[in-house]
Design a protein around this motif. Structure first.
Motif, PDB file in Angstrom:
ATOM      1  N   TYR A 138      43.948  51.139  31.193  1.00 39.02           N
ATOM      2  CA  TYR A 138      43.914  50.908  32.639  1.00 39.02           C
ATOM      3  C   TYR A 138      45.194  50.227  33.123  1.00 39.02           C
ATOM      4  O   TYR A 138      45.868  50.719  34.034  1.00 39.02           O
ATOM      5  CB  TYR A 138      42.676  50.064  32.987  1.00 39.02           C
ATOM      6  N   TYR A 139      45.529  49.102  32.510  1.00 36.61           N
ATOM      7  CA  TYR A 139      46.689  48.336  32.980  1.00 36.61           C
ATOM      8  C   TYR A 139      48.017  49.007  32.643  1.00 36.61           C
ATOM      9  O   TYR A 139      48.972  48.936  33.423  1.00 36.61           O
ATOM     10  CB  TYR A 139      46.637  46.895  32.461  1.00 36.61           C
ATOM     11  N   PHE A 143      46.850  41.605  29.563  1.00 38.11           N
ATOM     12  CA  PHE A 143      47.214  42.850  30.245  1.00 38.11           C
ATOM     13  C   PHE A 143      47.346  42.630  31.754  1.00 38.11           C
ATOM     14  O   PHE A 143      48.246  43.165  32.401  1.00 38.11           O
ATOM     15  CB  PHE A 143      46.212  43.955  29.944  1.00 38.11           C
ATOM     16  N   ARG A 144      46.450  41.836  32.318  1.00 31.56           N
ATOM     17  CA  ARG A 144      46.474  41.578  33.758  1.00 31.56           C
ATOM     18  C   ARG A 144      47.734  40.795  34.161  1.00 31.56           C
ATOM     19  O   ARG A 144      48.385  41.124  35.151  1.00 31.56           O
ATOM     20  CB  ARG A 144      45.219  40.804  34.144  1.00 31.56           C
ATOM     21  N   THR A 196      50.857  43.067  33.871  1.00 27.56           N
ATOM     22  CA  THR A 196      50.899  44.033  34.968  1.00 27.56           C
ATOM     23  C   THR A 196      51.251  43.354  36.289  1.00 27.56           C
ATOM     24  O   THR A 196      52.129  43.822  37.026  1.00 27.56           O
ATOM     25  CB  THR A 196      49.548  44.765  35.085  1.00 27.56           C
TER      26      THR A 196
END
Length: 155
Positions: free
Chosen positions: A17-18, A109-110, A113
């Protein structure tokens, strides 16, 4: 249970996703570069100046081939993405294989990003020290994942 690189693994699903967000952000810079080149009539190749800039003479080609600060700034954003995102794309799947806690991986990951998107905005708008802070977050996360991978392999 062994970690795996499939969408049934929630950590890998977060990575997918990221990383997609980061890669789409990077890909959007490519047509932005072309758009800025075209609107400012600054081309890197003589044939582009002739085809898209309607250059009629050698002088037109030279003028249209001169550097432009905005074009160069966008090119530096792309180069910086290459330097950071490629490392992330290589390290993150290996990090997933270390079976990190889901919440930890989410924040890794957040943060990567968010910092990469913010870095692009800060670079395009000439915002320091925020651009540098974003870069430090990105490089720190890449080193963190590398450390986790090393630790996992050293066991």
């Amino acid at each position: 249970m062994a970690a795996e690189l499939s969408l049934s693994n929630p950590v890998f699903k977060l990575f997918a996703y990221y990383s997609t967000i980061v890669l789409v952000k990077y890909l959007l810079l490519l047509p932005l570069t072309a758009l800025i080149r075209t609107t400012r009539k600054k081309y890197s190749n003589p044939e582009d100046a002739k085809a898209f800039g309607n250059a009629k003479s050698t002088e037109d080609v030279k003028r249209m081939g001169a550097t432009d600060s905005t074009v160069e700034r966008v090119k530096r954003v792309v180069q910086n993405d290459i330097e950071n995102i490629y490392a992330f794309m290589a390290l993150a799947p290996l990090y997933v294989l270390t079976a990190p806690a889901l919440n930890t991986a989410l924040w890794v990951f957040r943060l990567f990003t968010g910092a990469r998107v913010a870095h692009t905005v800060c670079y395009l708008l000439s915002l320091q020290p925020f651009r540098g802070i974003c870069w430090i977050i990105n490089i720190s996360i890449n080193f963190y994942m590398a450390y986790c991978i090393y630790q996992s392999c050293a066991k």
